[in-house]
Design an enzyme around this catalytic site. Structure first.
Site, PDB file in Angstrom:
ATOM      1  N   CYS A  86      16.408 -40.528 -16.553  1.00 22.54           N
ATOM      2  CA  CYS A  86      16.111 -41.811 -15.910  1.00 22.54           C
ATOM      3  C   CYS A  86      15.030 -41.663 -14.835  1.00 22.54           C
ATOM      4  O   CYS A  86      13.868 -41.517 -15.153  1.00 22.54           O
ATOM      5  CB  CYS A  86      17.385 -42.445 -15.372  1.00 22.54           C
ATOM      6  SG  CYS A  86      18.388 -43.165 -16.679  1.00 22.54           S
ATOM      7  N   HIS A 172      21.486 -42.023 -19.494  1.00 26.49           N
ATOM      8  CA  HIS A 172      22.315 -40.991 -18.855  1.00 26.49           C
ATOM      9  C   HIS A 172      23.164 -40.259 -19.892  1.00 26.49           C
ATOM     10  O   HIS A 172      24.234 -40.739 -20.276  1.00 26.49           O
ATOM     11  CB  HIS A 172      23.224 -41.618 -17.795  1.00 26.49           C
ATOM     12  CG  HIS A 172      22.512 -42.039 -16.562  1.00 26.49           C
ATOM     13  ND1 HIS A 172      22.223 -41.169 -15.531  1.00 26.49           N
ATOM     14  CD2 HIS A 172      21.999 -43.245 -16.203  1.00 26.49           C
ATOM     15  CE1 HIS A 172      21.580 -41.819 -14.577  1.00 26.49           C
ATOM     16  NE2 HIS A 172      21.423 -43.077 -14.957  1.00 26.49           N
ATOM     17  N   GLU A 174      24.934 -37.689 -19.393  1.00 31.39           N
ATOM     18  CA  GLU A 174      26.095 -37.052 -18.765  1.00 31.39           C
ATOM     19  C   GLU A 174      27.324 -37.955 -18.709  1.00 31.39           C
ATOM     20  O   GLU A 174      28.435 -37.470 -18.457  1.00 31.39           O
ATOM     21  CB  GLU A 174      25.739 -36.574 -17.354  1.00 31.39           C
ATOM     22  CG  GLU A 174      25.506 -37.665 -16.319  1.00 31.39           C
ATOM     23  CD  GLU A 174      24.094 -38.220 -16.300  1.00 31.39           C
ATOM     24  OE1 GLU A 174      23.709 -38.819 -15.278  1.00 31.39           O
ATOM     25  OE2 GLU A 174      23.376 -38.073 -17.309  1.00 31.39           O
ATOM     26  N   GLY A 227      49.486 -22.849   1.456  1.00 29.42           N
ATOM     27  CA  GLY A 227      50.340 -23.003   0.289  1.00 29.42           C
ATOM     28  C   GLY A 227      49.728 -23.922  -0.741  1.00 29.42           C
ATOM     29  O   GLY A 227      50.231 -24.043  -1.860  1.00 29.42           O
ATOM     30  N   GLY A 228      48.611 -24.594  -0.373  1.00 27.33           N
ATOM     31  CA  GLY A 228      47.886 -25.433  -1.313  1.00 27.33           C
ATOM     32  C   GLY A 228      47.134 -24.592  -2.328  1.00 27.33           C
ATOM     33  O   GLY A 228      47.003 -23.374  -2.181  1.00 27.33           O
ATOM     34  N   ASP A 230      43.869 -24.380  -3.153  1.00 27.02           N
ATOM     35  CA  ASP A 230      42.611 -23.744  -2.760  1.00 27.02           C
ATOM     36  C   ASP A 230      42.835 -22.473  -1.944  1.00 27.02           C
ATOM     37  O   ASP A 230      42.287 -21.411  -2.265  1.00 27.02           O
ATOM     38  CB  ASP A 230      41.735 -24.731  -1.967  1.00 27.02           C
ATOM     39  CG  ASP A 230      41.434 -25.990  -2.750  1.00 27.02           C
ATOM     40  OD1 ASP A 230      41.476 -25.921  -3.997  1.00 27.02           O
ATOM     41  OD2 ASP A 230      41.176 -27.035  -2.136  1.00 27.02           O
ATOM     42  N   SER A 231      43.637 -22.577  -0.881  1.00 24.69           N
ATOM     43  CA  SER A 231      43.850 -21.401  -0.033  1.00 24.69           C
ATOM     44  C   SER A 231      44.632 -20.324  -0.781  1.00 24.69           C
ATOM     45  O   SER A 231      44.421 -19.128  -0.563  1.00 24.69           O
ATOM     46  CB  SER A 231      44.569 -21.784   1.272  1.00 24.69           C
ATOM     47  OG  SER A 231      45.894 -22.211   1.024  1.00 24.69           O
ATOM     48  N   SER A 232      45.516 -20.734  -1.688  1.00 24.33           N
ATOM     49  CA  SER A 232      46.287 -19.756  -2.470  1.00 24.33           C
ATOM     50  C   SER A 232      45.385 -18.963  -3.401  1.00 24.33           C
ATOM     51  O   SER A 232      45.499 -17.732  -3.507  1.00 24.33           O
ATOM     52  CB  SER A 232      47.372 -20.466  -3.287  1.00 24.33           C
ATOM     53  OG  SER A 232      48.280 -21.135  -2.445  1.00 24.33           O
TER      54      SER A 232
END
EC number: 6.3.5.2
Length: 513
Positions: A86, A172, A174, A227-228, A230-232
């Protein structure tokens, strides 16, 4: 962001399209690594990154607007394949000597194109449905280009300079509305750019472990663990790379879901043999939150107190040089490009003190959320942990509306556990983006047995979404909702009514506070 030299890269340049992240994701789904960068990236930086191909994204502006985004035309002389989408096609046309003019009206929505079977449309039918979204139109293509697709509204739906491997499409590919969009992108990535598609979580782990070991050496790393997901994942990846050089601090602020604190220690401390320091700070947080009902004040108190507790614990450790964070690629994109939209801040606990003299390690800052989950599975984290529900940093503190008390927390904790248990039993975990209970602070009259009650109302929030930016309420079967409601009012003390939130985002947010 450093990349391994052997890693194939498709570079996406950002011109402000709402679909930019989709382009990057579509390429990665093909097993090819892709990054989104600002359109003002220098030629020297592009050469250093050595991409196999460059995609110029769409954008909301006209190429003729004052201050419209542009690129160094030298990009077209690097010998690297280029695909303009585009706005990217219109800019390519203008910079290479063609003509573009404003359309009488913006073309937006589905359209039908007729394509030739060249490299870009290889193996695809000539007639295709695509998604158009543009306000400029090409009226003359540059020298050396030819038309490879047209439509009823334009003679130039797609163009190519086969010799220089420069392409443009006026739609587009995508987005899902474009019938063969993924196939077109795959043809560009595989046939034109000659990518092999060998980017996997397995080789990501190998590359990232080597990078971590080179960066850290024999020094020590500190990781804030919630404990989430991402951090785990960050903690397990670091532990795999450097073992006992990693120490995790888990601040239990008393605002966690049922059994969550013990689960973190059991699954990661014992299960992965990691060094985790659990700080039981429930009383400290509750004393600070006493009498506070304003949601912004609650967030700030919880965020600030988390920082103070973490700082106190970190000060007890010696010889720590690095701090690990679970920054995602979406965070990098939103903060790293001039064209990025400002998005409502997330609920994650606030940043750590600026005077903490640590060098940052962000091992998943090139990954999207779904890729982090895939990484977690590859690292051996149990599936039920990898697919846990998103949970805000302030925890249940923003799911108890108004002042927080231990009794109110217990109601939310128990009702939320019932909701999650039933959703799991019904096999709906993967169908619903997020689901939880809230305590709105409303009491109502009810009858239980022969007695009149005046007790709390529990709200259920369950939404479907792709990325969390927009969402719709989940159409859970009535019998399932009835089962959840019946269990909550019968098993949770001081609750006599359950309501279901049927609001979309926008206008509401997913969380109630």
């Amino acid at each position: 962001m450093e990349m391994a030299k052997e890693q194939e890269l498709i570079l996406v340049l950002d011109f402000g399209s709402q679909y930019n992240q989709l382009i990057t994701r579509r390429i990665r789904e093909m097993g090819v690594y892709s990054e989104l960068h600002d359109h003002e990236i220098s030629i020297e930086e592009i050469k250093r990154m050595n991409p196999k191909g460059i995609i110029l994204s769409g954008g909301p502006n006209s190429v003729y607007e004052e201050g419209s985004f542009t690129i160094d035309p030298e990009i077209y002389n690097l010998g690297i394949p280029v695909l303009g989408i585009c706005y990217g096609m219109q800019l390519t046309t203008k910079l290479l000597g063609g003509k573009v003019e404003r359309a009488n009206e913006r073309e937006y929505g589905k359209a039908t194109i007729n394509a030739k079977s060249d490299e870009l449309f290889f193996g695809l039918p000539s007639e295709q449905t695509v998604w158009m979204s543009h306000s400029d139109k090409v009226i003359e293509i540059p020298e050396g280009f030819e038309v490879i697709a047209d439509s009823p509204s334009t003679n130039y739906a797609a163009i190519e300079d086969k010799k220089r491997r420069i392409y443009g499409v006026q739609f587009h590919p995508e987005v899902r509305h474009t019938e063969y969009g993924n196939d077109l992108l795959r043809n560009f990535v595989r046939r034109v750019c000659n990518c092999t598609g060998e980017w996997t979580m397995e080789n990501f782990i190998e590359i990232e472990i080597e990078k971590i070991r080179q960066q850290v050496g024999n020094r020590k790393v500190l990781c804030a663990m919630s404990g989430g997901v991402d951090s785990s994942v960050v903690a397990v990846l670091l532990h795999k790379a450097i073992g006992e050089q990693l120490t995790c601090i888990f601040v239990d602020h008393g605002l966690l879901r049922k059994g969550e604190g013990d689960m973190v220690m059991e699954q990661f401390g014992e299960g992965f043999d990691m060094n985790i320091i659990r700080v039981n700070a429930q009383e400290r947080f509750m004393s600070k939150l006493k009498g506070v009902s304003d949601p912004e004040r609650k967030r700030k108190i919880i965020g600030n107190e988390f920082v103070y507790v973490f700082d106190d614990e970190a000060a007890k450790l010696t010889d720590v040089d690095f701090l690990a964070q679970g920054t995602l690629y979406t965070d990098v994109i939103e903060s790293g490009t001039k064209t990025a939209q400002t998005i409502k801040s997330h609920h994650n606990v606030g940043g750590l003190p600026e005077d903490m003299e640590f060098e940052l390690i962000e091992p998943i800052n090139t990954l999207f959320k779904d890729e982090v989950r895939a990484l977690g599975i590859e690292l051996g984290i149990p599936e039920h942990l990898v697919w846990r529900q998103p949970f805000p940093g302030p925890g249940l503190g923003i799911r108890v509306l108004g002042e927080i008390t231990e009794d109110k927390l217990e109601i939310v904790r128990e009702s939320d556990a019932i909701l999650r248990e039933v959703i799991r039993e019904e096999g709906l975990e993967r169908d619903i983006w997020q689901y939880f209970t809230v305590l709105p602070g409303i009491q109502s009259v009810g009858v239980m047995g022969d007695y009149r009650t005046y007790d709390h109302t529990v709200g259920i929030r369950a939404v479907t979404s792709i990325d969390g930016m927009t969402s719709d309420f989940a159409r859970i079967d009535w019998e399932v909702l009835q089962k959840i409601s019946s269990r909550i009012v019968n098993e949770v003390d001081h609750v006599n009514r359950v309501v279901y939130d049927i609001t979309s985002k926008p206008p509401s947010t997913i969380e109630w506070e």
